[in-house]
Structures are given as structure tokens and as C-alpha cells.
Design an enzyme around this catalytic site. Structure first.
Site: not given
Length: 356
Positions: A33, A37, A46, A82, A157
Site C-alpha cells: 500500500r 493512502r 485522486r 484493487d 467478498y
């Protein structure tokens, strides 16, 4: 088409360590990551763009992937994506809800639900291959790591309909209808494998299979119902001669089985719950051979005083050296969103200066 491994960056400290080398010019480091972020430049580019939309834009993907390389001088870039990107590319209805995570429009709980999950072709991943080519053209000698979510985590998921702490529906399905589970996981292994293969064929020099939630299952369940499908996903790049990393969270009791999957794992990611040399020993015992290790600084220590962080970093570096089969420094999970980039910069400098 030539194998990617034949043109890989042979002088890369990261690739040297990932292939089991113990004396790179410097100990390599990158962060899971790292591409986003916590970086202010990431938040700027973003702004006003959803996660999935940003992953569809090759120029933006390349920019975000390159940002931590420019800032930190890390030894590898990881492809900005992702884990649900290949599902969306295949035609699965999915949305990443801010503050929640991936939400599936029509969860998979029956055979009819599985029949709605399409296969994924390389032709559906043009935006991914374009992004990889744009990125690698600007990386110079820094290798790009291709990224994908493992079949178990993708299945969780799909079955739960979104993030879940206990995975009750997923684990119940695995045991109540193992054939449906195997069929679902096999389809997801093909989707994941195609996604990884597209990245390598476009220029990625290594791959990482990320299994966020697999630490929730016991060893026997992992061996019987999970490992064969992780192996099948990684098999899609076996002929391309790139190092393959497998990482999961909460997987201390699974590390031997993760290292032993059919086709082999080159690098075993170890999270922060297990000492790195212990993880290396478990990987060696499972695989029957030394396996390079990646990890495993606790992300929480990024918020500790520097002397505390530095001491733990030195402990991990010493454990990695004792492992004796290649060590890539990383966190034991991803960079927290509130981490100070200056602290991460200092960690990179400390790793690069360390000589044991």
C-alpha cells in the site's frame, strides 16, 4: 513471445533477494500500500475520482504507482490496483464504497449465482496492460510487482456481499457444499491468474498474490480447500519466470502450507504477528527448501518514537539475514492512511544503510 524473466532487471536488489540471493548490493525495501493512502500527492491526483475509476485510467495508474518510488527510493514499485479490479473487468457488479470497501451487487451463494460469474480474457484487460507499459517505461531499473487478490479473499467478498469480520457465510459454504466452493474458487483462480499474467506480459518483473482474509481458516481447511486454488492462480505465470510472492494476514499457522503450494512460492510474506526468522523456518519446513521472506515491521511502530522503530527495524533485518535465503524488508501489512511519509522515508534510508 519471450519470457518476461529473460529481460528482467538483473541488477535489481529486490529481484536478487526475491530469487533467494543473500548478498544484494543493499537490502531491498518496499511497502505494501505504498502507492497511495498516506501520500499527499496521491490524494491530490485522486481528488474527485472513485477508486475503480482511477484504476481504469492508465495515465493515473502509472502516476500513482510511480509516486512512492520518486519519494522514497524504494527498491520496487507495486502496481496500483484493487483486488476487485479483475472481477469488475470480467463483468461482476462491484462498487468500492468509501469507508466500507468492496460491495457486491449480487452475492454468490448458489450454483445459479456462480453461473453468472464470467470468465476473464486478456483482451478485457487493455487498460491494465496499457498502465503497466506506461509505468515500466518510466521506472528505469526499478522492477514493477504485479498484484492480485487470491481466490479465497475474492470469494469471501463475493459470498459475503462485502467485507466481513467473521466470514460466516463463506466458511459455511466451504463445508456445506465443497463442490460449489471448489468450482467458485477455480473460476476465481482463472480470473486472478489471467490478471497476473496480463501484468507480467506487459512488463511486470514479479508478482504478489495477496490473501487478506485467509488467516480466518484452520490449517486443514486451508490445505484442502484453499491452497489448490492459490496454486492454480500462480501457475498462470509459472512459464514466465518471475518471482512469486504469497502474502496473507494472520497466517502464522499456515506459513508452511503457503510455502508448499504446488508449483512453489519464491517469497513468503510474513505478517507482523510472527518473528521473521520463525516464519522463514516454517516456510522452509513446508517447502522442503529455503524460501525468501518478505516483512515484517508492525505498521503501528511507524507511530512510535524513532529509537523504538529503529531498534525493531534492526531486529527484523537481523532475523532476515539469519533466514539465509533472501530478505525483502516490508511492513507486516499495509501502510496506514495516517502514516507520516517522512517516517517511511527514514525507514528506507535506514534499511539501505544497514550492513548487519
Amino acid at each position: 513471445m519471450p519470457r518476461r524473466g529473460s529481460i528482467a532487471r538483473v541488477n535489481s536488489p529486490y529481484l536478487h533477494a526475491a530469487r533467494g540471493g543473500t548478498t544484494p548490493s543493499r537490502t531491498p525495501v518496499w511497502f505494501m500500500r505504498q502507492a497511495g493512502r498516506s501520500l499527499p500527492e496521491y490524494r491530490r491526483v485522486r481528488a474527485g475520482t472513485t477508486m475503480l475509476e482511477s484504476c481504469r485510467r492508465p495515465e493515473l495508474v502509472a502516476e500513482i504507482t510511480l509516486q512512492p518510488v520518486r519519494r522514497y527510493d524504494v527498491d520496487a514499485a507495486v502496481f496500483y490496483s484493487d483486488i476487485v479490479v479483475p472481477l469488475e473487468a470480467a463483468g461482476v457488479g462491484v462498487e468500492i464504497v468509501p469507508g466500507t470497501g468492496p460491495v457486491i451487487a449480487e452475492p454468490v451463494r448458489t450454483r445459479a449465482d456462480l453461473d453468472r460469474i464470467p470468465e476473464l480474457s486478456l483482451e478485457q484487460l487493455q487498460h491494465v496492460t496499457d498502465a503497466v507499459r506506461l509505468t515500466t517505461a518510466q521506472l528505469g531499473d526499478v522492477p514493477l510487482i504485479g498484484f492480485a487478490g487470491a481466490p479465497f479473499t475474492l470469494a469471501s467478498y463475493l459470498v459475503e456481499g462485502g467485507p466481513s469480520r467473521d466470514l460466516l457465510r463463506t466458511k459455511a459454504l466451504m463445508h456445506a457444499d465443497p463442490q460449489l466452493w471448489h468450482d467458485l474458487a477455480a473460476r476465481l483462480a482463472r480470473i486472478t491468474g489471467t490478471f497476473l499474467r496480463a501484468q507480467v506480459l506487459a512488463g511486470a518483473s514479479a508478482v504478489q498474490l495477496f490473501d487478506s482474509w485467509v488467516g480466518s481458516v484452520p490449517l486443514t481447511t486451508y490445505t484442502d480447500l484453499v491452497a489448490p486454488h492459490s496454486a492454480a492462480a500462480l501457475a498462470h505465470v509459472a512459464d514466465l519466470d518471475v518471482p512469486r510472492t504469497h502474502f496473507g494476514t494472520g497466517t502464522g499457522e499456515l506459513l508452511g502450507a503457503m510455502a508448499a503450494i504446488d508449483g512453489g512460492v519464491d517469497v513468503l510474506g510474513v505478517d507482523f504477528r510472527v518473528p521473521l526468522d520463525v516464519g522463514a523456518a516454517r516456510g522452509r519446513a513446508g517447502a522442503g527448501r529455503p524460501v525468501a521472506v518478505q516483512g515484517n515491521l508492525d505498521p503501528a511502530l511507524l507511530f512510535a518514537p524513532w529509537d523504538v522503530l529503529r531498534a525493531d527495524l534492526h531486529r527484523i533485518l537481523a532475523e532476515g539475514e539469519r533466514a539465509g535465503a533472501g530478505h525483502v524488508v516490508n511492513l507486516g501489512h499495509g501502510v496506514p492512511p495516517t502514516a507520516d511519509p517522512d517516517v517511511l522515508q527514514r525507514v528506507v534510508e535506514e534499511v539501505h544503510a544497514w550492513r548487519g
